[in-house]
Design a protein around this motif. Structure first.
Motif, PDB file in Angstrom:
ATOM      1  N   GLU A   1      -7.497  47.243  62.812  1.00 50.14           N
ATOM      2  CA  GLU A   1      -7.742  47.609  61.467  1.00 50.14           C
ATOM      3  C   GLU A   1      -6.781  48.543  60.781  1.00 50.14           C
ATOM      4  N   MET A   2      -6.747  48.607  59.516  1.00 48.18           N
ATOM      5  CA  MET A   2      -5.799  49.692  58.603  1.00 48.18           C
ATOM      6  C   MET A   2      -5.893  50.865  59.186  1.00 48.18           C
ATOM      7  N   VAL A   3      -4.861  51.344  59.490  1.00 48.10           N
ATOM      8  CA  VAL A   3      -4.904  53.120  59.654  1.00 48.10           C
ATOM      9  C   VAL A   3      -3.972  53.611  58.495  1.00 48.10           C
ATOM     10  N   ILE A   4      -4.627  54.751  57.799  1.00 50.04           N
ATOM     11  CA  ILE A   4      -4.095  55.332  56.500  1.00 50.04           C
ATOM     12  C   ILE A   4      -4.000  56.816  56.954  1.00 50.04           C
ATOM     13  N   VAL A   5      -2.648  57.288  56.589  1.00 50.26           N
ATOM     14  CA  VAL A   5      -2.541  58.751  56.595  1.00 50.26           C
ATOM     15  C   VAL A   5      -2.148  58.950  54.968  1.00 50.26           C
ATOM     16  N   ARG A   6      -3.191  59.729  54.038  1.00 47.44           N
ATOM     17  CA  ARG A   6      -2.941  59.936  52.752  1.00 47.44           C
ATOM     18  C   ARG A   6      -2.561  61.340  52.417  1.00 47.44           C
ATOM     19  N   ASP A   7      -1.996  61.605  51.438  1.00 45.32           N
ATOM     20  CA  ASP A   7      -1.561  62.862  50.715  1.00 45.32           C
ATOM     21  C   ASP A   7      -0.810  63.712  51.555  1.00 45.32           C
ATOM     22  N   ILE A   8       0.328  63.046  52.000  1.00 52.22           N
ATOM     23  CA  ILE A   8       1.093  63.571  52.930  1.00 52.22           C
ATOM     24  C   ILE A   8       2.166  64.389  52.048  1.00 52.22           C
ATOM     25  N   GLU A   9       2.051  65.543  51.998  1.00 57.48           N
ATOM     26  CA  GLU A   9       3.026  66.443  51.077  1.00 57.48           C
ATOM     27  C   GLU A   9       4.648  66.286  51.429  1.00 57.48           C
ATOM     28  N   LEU A  10       5.511  65.904  50.492  1.00 57.70           N
ATOM     29  CA  LEU A  10       6.828  65.777  50.723  1.00 57.70           C
ATOM     30  C   LEU A  10       7.705  66.538  49.650  1.00 57.70           C
ATOM     31  N   TYR A  11       8.785  66.933  50.099  1.00 58.02           N
ATOM     32  CA  TYR A  11       9.890  67.624  49.164  1.00 58.02           C
ATOM     33  C   TYR A  11      11.156  67.032  49.710  1.00 58.02           C
ATOM     34  N   SER A  12      11.914  66.588  48.455  1.00 54.40           N
ATOM     35  CA  SER A  12      13.067  65.972  48.688  1.00 54.40           C
ATOM     36  C   SER A  12      14.018  66.472  47.702  1.00 54.40           C
ATOM     37  N   LEU A  13      15.420  65.938  47.746  1.00 54.26           N
ATOM     38  CA  LEU A  13      16.445  66.412  46.506  1.00 54.26           C
ATOM     39  C   LEU A  13      16.874  65.088  46.200  1.00 54.26           C
ATOM     40  N   CYS A  14      16.741  65.035  44.723  1.00 54.35           N
ATOM     41  CA  CYS A  14      17.447  63.827  44.087  1.00 54.35           C
ATOM     42  C   CYS A  14      19.020  64.015  44.402  1.00 54.35           C
ATOM     43  N   GLU A  15      19.371  62.802  44.858  1.00 54.63           N
ATOM     44  CA  GLU A  15      20.725  62.452  45.206  1.00 54.63           C
ATOM     45  C   GLU A  15      21.839  62.780  43.861  1.00 54.63           C
ATOM     46  N   HIS A  16      21.216  62.458  42.577  1.00 51.44           N
ATOM     47  CA  HIS A  16      21.915  62.336  41.503  1.00 51.44           C
ATOM     48  C   HIS A  16      22.279  63.834  41.037  1.00 51.44           C
ATOM     49  N   HIS A  17      21.362  64.761  41.145  1.00 52.31           N
ATOM     50  CA  HIS A  17      21.392  66.248  40.587  1.00 52.31           C
ATOM     51  C   HIS A  17      21.217  67.381  41.435  1.00 52.31           C
ATOM     52  N   LEU A  18      20.821  66.777  42.917  1.00 49.86           N
ATOM     53  CA  LEU A  18      20.447  67.871  43.851  1.00 49.86           C
ATOM     54  C   LEU A  18      19.550  68.705  43.398  1.00 49.86           C
ATOM     55  N   LEU A  19      18.586  68.303  42.752  1.00 47.09           N
ATOM     56  CA  LEU A  19      17.215  69.077  42.186  1.00 47.09           C
ATOM     57  C   LEU A  19      16.074  68.378  43.038  1.00 47.09           C
ATOM     58  N   PRO A  20      15.270  69.342  43.131  1.00 47.09           N
ATOM     59  CA  PRO A  20      13.944  68.877  44.133  1.00 47.09           C
ATOM     60  C   PRO A  20      13.155  67.861  43.402  1.00 47.09           C
ATOM     61  N   PHE A  21      12.436  67.012  44.108  1.00 45.06           N
ATOM     62  CA  PHE A  21      11.224  66.043  43.640  1.00 45.06           C
ATOM     63  C   PHE A  21      10.111  66.310  44.736  1.00 45.06           C
ATOM     64  N   ILE A  22       8.891  66.500  44.299  1.00 39.37           N
ATOM     65  CA  ILE A  22       7.994  67.082  45.058  1.00 39.37           C
ATOM     66  C   ILE A  22       6.728  66.057  44.744  1.00 39.37           C
ATOM     67  N   GLY A  23       6.092  65.732  45.938  1.00 38.53           N
ATOM     68  CA  GLY A  23       4.722  64.972  45.872  1.00 38.53           C
ATOM     69  C   GLY A  23       4.141  64.696  46.828  1.00 38.53           C
ATOM     70  N   LYS A  24       3.664  63.471  47.241  1.00 40.07           N
ATOM     71  CA  LYS A  24       2.978  62.978  48.383  1.00 40.07           C
ATOM     72  C   LYS A  24       3.016  61.463  48.623  1.00 40.07           C
ATOM     73  N   ALA A  25       3.239  61.339  49.850  1.00 38.21           N
ATOM     74  CA  ALA A  25       2.991  60.026  50.388  1.00 38.21           C
ATOM     75  C   ALA A  25       1.680  59.510  50.841  1.00 38.21           C
ATOM     76  N   HIS A  26       1.505  58.159  50.829  1.00 42.41           N
ATOM     77  CA  HIS A  26       0.233  57.592  51.409  1.00 42.41           C
ATOM     78  C   HIS A  26       0.993  56.400  52.393  1.00 42.41           C
ATOM     79  N   VAL A  27       0.583  56.630  53.632  1.00 37.93           N
ATOM     80  CA  VAL A  27       1.250  55.351  54.427  1.00 37.93           C
ATOM     81  C   VAL A  27       0.069  54.857  55.209  1.00 37.93           C
ATOM     82  N   ALA A  28       0.289  53.610  55.225  1.00 39.58           N
ATOM     83  CA  ALA A  28      -0.808  52.703  55.999  1.00 39.58           C
ATOM     84  C   ALA A  28       0.018  51.714  56.907  1.00 39.58           C
ATOM     85  N   TYR A  29      -0.669  51.237  58.048  1.00 39.68           N
ATOM     86  CA  TYR A  29      -0.125  50.431  58.894  1.00 39.68           C
ATOM     87  C   TYR A  29      -1.428  49.448  59.602  1.00 39.68           C
TER      88      TYR A  29
END
Length: 184
Positions: free
Chosen positions: A60-88
């Motif tokens: 059955e489906m396994v879900i991990v929700r609301d995983i916070e993430l912080y990354s840097l945009c390769e175009h401006h080297l500025l952050p993007f901040i959000g969350k990932a929802h992953v299921a398998y």
């Protein structure tokens, strides 16, 4: 030229005085911060997973929700901040729970765009687990869009990648989207 020397040159290029009190240690601090923010380049999927796959008869489906993430945009080297929802959907083995978040972090800690990040996470989970399907949705705010350019403070970008059963079955996809609160 070392990374701190590059940051010193950037300060000079901006018209700042890197010798003033508040900026004396900034090139070294900025270099350390950037190395930390980009540590995903020095990590591998095998290191992150570290054998944390466990036999399971769950299909059955396994879900991990609301995983916070912080990354840097390769175009401006500025952050993007959000969350990932992953299921398998497992096929005989499940991945240690913290490993899902660590995989998200490893790819987020590289210069890139959100669309690529979403795909990298999905393909990594697929490769590691051999799942019947993988779904990843990322929602993030991009400072390159908030602080410069169009300056839209409340914009939120969503991206998704659906593999296997999530791509092939509308019902499976809808179940995932409903469980993460993105569908009625």
């Amino acid at each position: 030229m070392s990374l701190p020397q590059h940051y010193r040159a950037i300060l000079l290029g901006l018209g700042e005085n890197p010798e003033r009190e508040g900026l004396l240690d900034t090139p070294e601090r900025a270099a350390k911060a950037m190395q930390y923010l980009c540590q995903g380049y020095r990590q591998s999927l095998d290191e992150i997973v570290n054998g944390a796959l466990f036999a399971s008869d769950n299909d059955e489906m396994v879900i991990v929700r609301d995983i916070e993430l912080y990354s840097l945009c390769e175009h401006h080297l500025l952050p993007f901040i959000g969350k990932a929802h992953v299921a398998y959907i497992p096929t005989g083995r499940v991945l240690g729970l913290s490993k899902v978040a660590r995989i998200v972090d490893m790819y987020a800690r590289r210069l890139q765009i959100q669309e690529s990040l979403t795909r990298q996470i999905a393909e990594a989970i697929q490769r590691v687990t051999g799942a019947a399907g993988v779904a990843v949705v990322i929602e993030a705010q991009h400072l390159c869009m908030m602080m410069r350019g169009v300056e839209k403070q409340n914009s939120l970008m969503s991206s998704s990648v659906m593999l296997g059963a999530f791509r092939e079955s509308c019902n499976t996809r809808q179940e995932f989207l409903k469980l993460i609160g993105r569908s009625n």
